[in-house]
Design a protein around this motif. Structure first.
Motif, PDB file in Angstrom:
ATOM      1  N   GLY A 138      -3.796  24.591 -31.864  1.00  0.00           N
ATOM      2  CA  GLY A 138      -2.725  23.618 -32.063  1.00  0.00           C
ATOM      3  C   GLY A 138      -3.267  22.421 -32.826  1.00  0.00           C
ATOM      4  O   GLY A 138      -3.427  21.340 -32.258  1.00  0.00           O
ATOM      5  N   ILE A 139      -3.584  22.631 -34.098  1.00  0.00           N
ATOM      6  CA  ILE A 139      -4.143  21.574 -34.942  1.00  0.00           C
ATOM      7  C   ILE A 139      -3.339  21.492 -36.229  1.00  0.00           C
ATOM      8  O   ILE A 139      -2.508  22.349 -36.511  1.00  0.00           O
ATOM      9  CB  ILE A 139      -5.639  21.820 -35.253  1.00  0.00           C
ATOM     10  N   GLY A 140      -3.621  20.465 -37.032  1.00  0.00           N
ATOM     11  CA  GLY A 140      -2.821  20.225 -38.230  1.00  0.00           C
ATOM     12  C   GLY A 140      -2.976  21.275 -39.315  1.00  0.00           C
ATOM     13  O   GLY A 140      -2.037  21.531 -40.065  1.00  0.00           O
ATOM     14  N   VAL A 183      -3.232   9.680 -22.807  1.00  0.00           N
ATOM     15  CA  VAL A 183      -3.819   8.918 -23.919  1.00  0.00           C
ATOM     16  C   VAL A 183      -3.949   9.718 -25.218  1.00  0.00           C
ATOM     17  O   VAL A 183      -4.341   9.164 -26.242  1.00  0.00           O
ATOM     18  CB  VAL A 183      -5.205   8.365 -23.522  1.00  0.00           C
ATOM     19  N   GLY A 184      -3.627  11.018 -25.193  1.00  0.00           N
ATOM     20  CA  GLY A 184      -3.763  11.840 -26.391  1.00  0.00           C
ATOM     21  C   GLY A 184      -5.021  12.687 -26.343  1.00  0.00           C
ATOM     22  O   GLY A 184      -6.000  12.341 -25.683  1.00  0.00           O
ATOM     23  N   ASP A 185      -5.002  13.805 -27.058  1.00  0.00           N
ATOM     24  CA  ASP A 185      -6.130  14.740 -27.020  1.00  0.00           C
ATOM     25  C   ASP A 185      -7.337  14.262 -27.823  1.00  0.00           C
ATOM     26  O   ASP A 185      -8.475  14.336 -27.358  1.00  0.00           O
ATOM     27  CB  ASP A 185      -5.702  16.135 -27.495  1.00  0.00           C
ATOM     28  N   GLU A 186      -7.107  13.741 -29.020  1.00  0.00           N
ATOM     29  CA  GLU A 186      -8.230  13.310 -29.851  1.00  0.00           C
ATOM     30  C   GLU A 186      -8.994  12.132 -29.229  1.00  0.00           C
ATOM     31  O   GLU A 186     -10.229  12.126 -29.253  1.00  0.00           O
ATOM     32  CB  GLU A 186      -7.748  12.981 -31.269  1.00  0.00           C
ATOM     33  N   PRO A 187      -8.311  11.116 -28.664  1.00  0.00           N
ATOM     34  CA  PRO A 187      -9.066  10.053 -27.984  1.00  0.00           C
ATOM     35  C   PRO A 187      -9.944  10.583 -26.848  1.00  0.00           C
ATOM     36  O   PRO A 187     -11.084  10.124 -26.674  1.00  0.00           O
ATOM     37  CB  PRO A 187      -7.966   9.127 -27.462  1.00  0.00           C
ATOM     38  N   CYS A 188      -9.430  11.549 -26.093  1.00  0.00           N
ATOM     39  CA  CYS A 188     -10.245  12.137 -25.016  1.00  0.00           C
ATOM     40  C   CYS A 188     -11.487  12.803 -25.596  1.00  0.00           C
ATOM     41  O   CYS A 188     -12.596  12.660 -25.065  1.00  0.00           O
ATOM     42  CB  CYS A 188      -9.422  13.161 -24.230  1.00  0.00           C
ATOM     43  N   HIS A 211      -1.167  18.698 -31.589  1.00  0.00           N
ATOM     44  CA  HIS A 211      -1.046  17.924 -30.344  1.00  0.00           C
ATOM     45  C   HIS A 211      -0.114  18.600 -29.330  1.00  0.00           C
ATOM     46  O   HIS A 211       0.492  17.937 -28.494  1.00  0.00           O
ATOM     47  CB  HIS A 211      -0.542  16.506 -30.619  1.00  0.00           C
ATOM     48  N   HIS A 212      -0.030  19.918 -29.387  1.00  0.00           N
ATOM     49  CA  HIS A 212       0.844  20.662 -28.476  1.00  0.00           C
ATOM     50  C   HIS A 212       0.462  20.422 -27.014  1.00  0.00           C
ATOM     51  O   HIS A 212      -0.716  20.364 -26.667  1.00  0.00           O
ATOM     52  CB  HIS A 212       0.749  22.158 -28.787  1.00  0.00           C
TER      53      HIS A 212
END
Length: 336
Positions: free
Chosen positions: A240-242, A110-115, A267-268
């Motif tokens: 691993g961020i923007g 589901v992706g890292d940020e949603p978690c 999002h690595h």
């Protein structure tokens, strides 16, 4: 260094060679504006949800502090008895979509940020590229007063009643050019169409926020190793961020000045080899990266290097909350 990381570095330095990409930026601008006009002319259909939608996003590529802001807003709304849900693209997740995000969800799905959002707030959340499908999934399960769309500013297929645009003063607008010559997703004029929240320690606007660093904590306590954070120790920084520079500045603010950086793309998807180093120094990382590292540690229970996590909380000005209350009141949503 990957091509994406090289381009990010060039944007941050405002490298002169970026001018060579101007023809591509012109094509991007034409395609972007044409797509936007197609929705305005109703040549493409947009979805109007049966409940109000608030979009939180930015006009730049890379980190702006949007996720901590969203988390703080969700907590604020929950505290005031507003029944809120969140949707997101679920970038980095493999699906299948739409997917409900729970405390047991895996970031690979589901992706890292949603978690991170759900772990921080326990909010009802669904992710997927089709925002309408995500909203319908949530509304099939429960009723909500408000739906917050994470990072959907350029998603014209979804109608919205409120837009908050996070503008990071530290990064600014770079060379103020559109992708790929610069890191703008939209022209600077877009800032006039939504509520701009200035992310800055010394803001010039009443509507502002900053990130407050909390006490670092251990992701993986290891028997026989100290469990108190030492700022004067040497660390391997895994990030691993923007916009990694913001995290380096955060480390300096808590006294961590001796470290070696290991940067990965935003999002690595981490592999255990990514956190193996020649020395014995502990790792220090962000909460967003920790979300992906924790499942990895469960796969490798014998991993013996400490991983410290530096949490941050968004602190919003009173004017932000007052402005939000006014916007919600116009939608007949009352804060209790």
């Amino acid at each position: 260094m990957s091509l994406a990381q090289q381009l990010q570095d060039a944007w941050n330095r405002q490298a002169g060679w970026l001018k060579l990409l101007r023809p591509l930026s012109c094509l991007y601008r034409f395609g972007f504006l044409l797509n936007k006009q197609c929705y305005r002319w109703q040549l493409k259909k947009s979805y109007r949800a049966p409940v109000p939608v608030m979009v939180i996003g930015n006009i730049t590529v890379g980190g702006s502090g949007k996720t901590p802001l969203l988390i703080q807003l969700v907590k604020h709304l929950q505290h005031h008895q507003v029944k809120v849900a969140v949707i997101s693209r679920g970038y980095g997740g493999k699906g299948p979509f739409p997917a409900r995000v729970t405390l047991d969800s895996h970031p690979d799905d589901v992706g890292d940020e949603p978690c991170l959002i759900v772990q921080s707030t326990a909010v009802a959340m669904a992710v997927g590229p089709n925002r309408q499908a995500s909203i319908e999934m949530l509304l099939a399960e429960d009723q909500f007063d408000l739906i917050i769309c994470d990072d959907g500013l350029q998603h014209w297929a979804l109608e919205r009643q409120i837009e908050w645009i996070v503008l990071d003063q530290q990064r600014g607008l770079g060379n103020a050019k559109l992708l790929p010559e610069g890191y703008l997703r939209e022209p600077v004029s877009r800032l006039q169409e939504g509520t701009v929240i200035e992310h800055a320690m010394q803001p010039s606007s009443e509507l502002n926020m900053h990130l407050q660093v909390a006490q670092p904590y251990l992701l993986n306590p290891i028997e026989g190793q100290q469990e108190s954070f030492q700022s004067n120790e040497y660390y391997n920084v895994v990030v691993g961020i923007g916009y990694p520079q913001r995290f380096y500045n955060t480390l300096s603010s808590i006294g961590v000045t001796r470290f070696h950086c290991f940067e990965f793309k935003d999002h690595h998807e981490y592999d255990i080899e990514d956190i193996h180093f020649d020395d014995q120094s502990p790792i220090i990382t962000t909460e967003k990266d920790a979300v992906k590292l924790l499942p990895l540690l469960k796969q490798y229970p014998d991993y013996q290097r400490q991983i410290w996590v530096v949490p941050v909380d968004a602190v919003l000005s009173d004017a932000c909350y007052q402005h939000l209350a006014q916007q919600l009141a116009a939608l007949n949503i009352t804060l209790v």
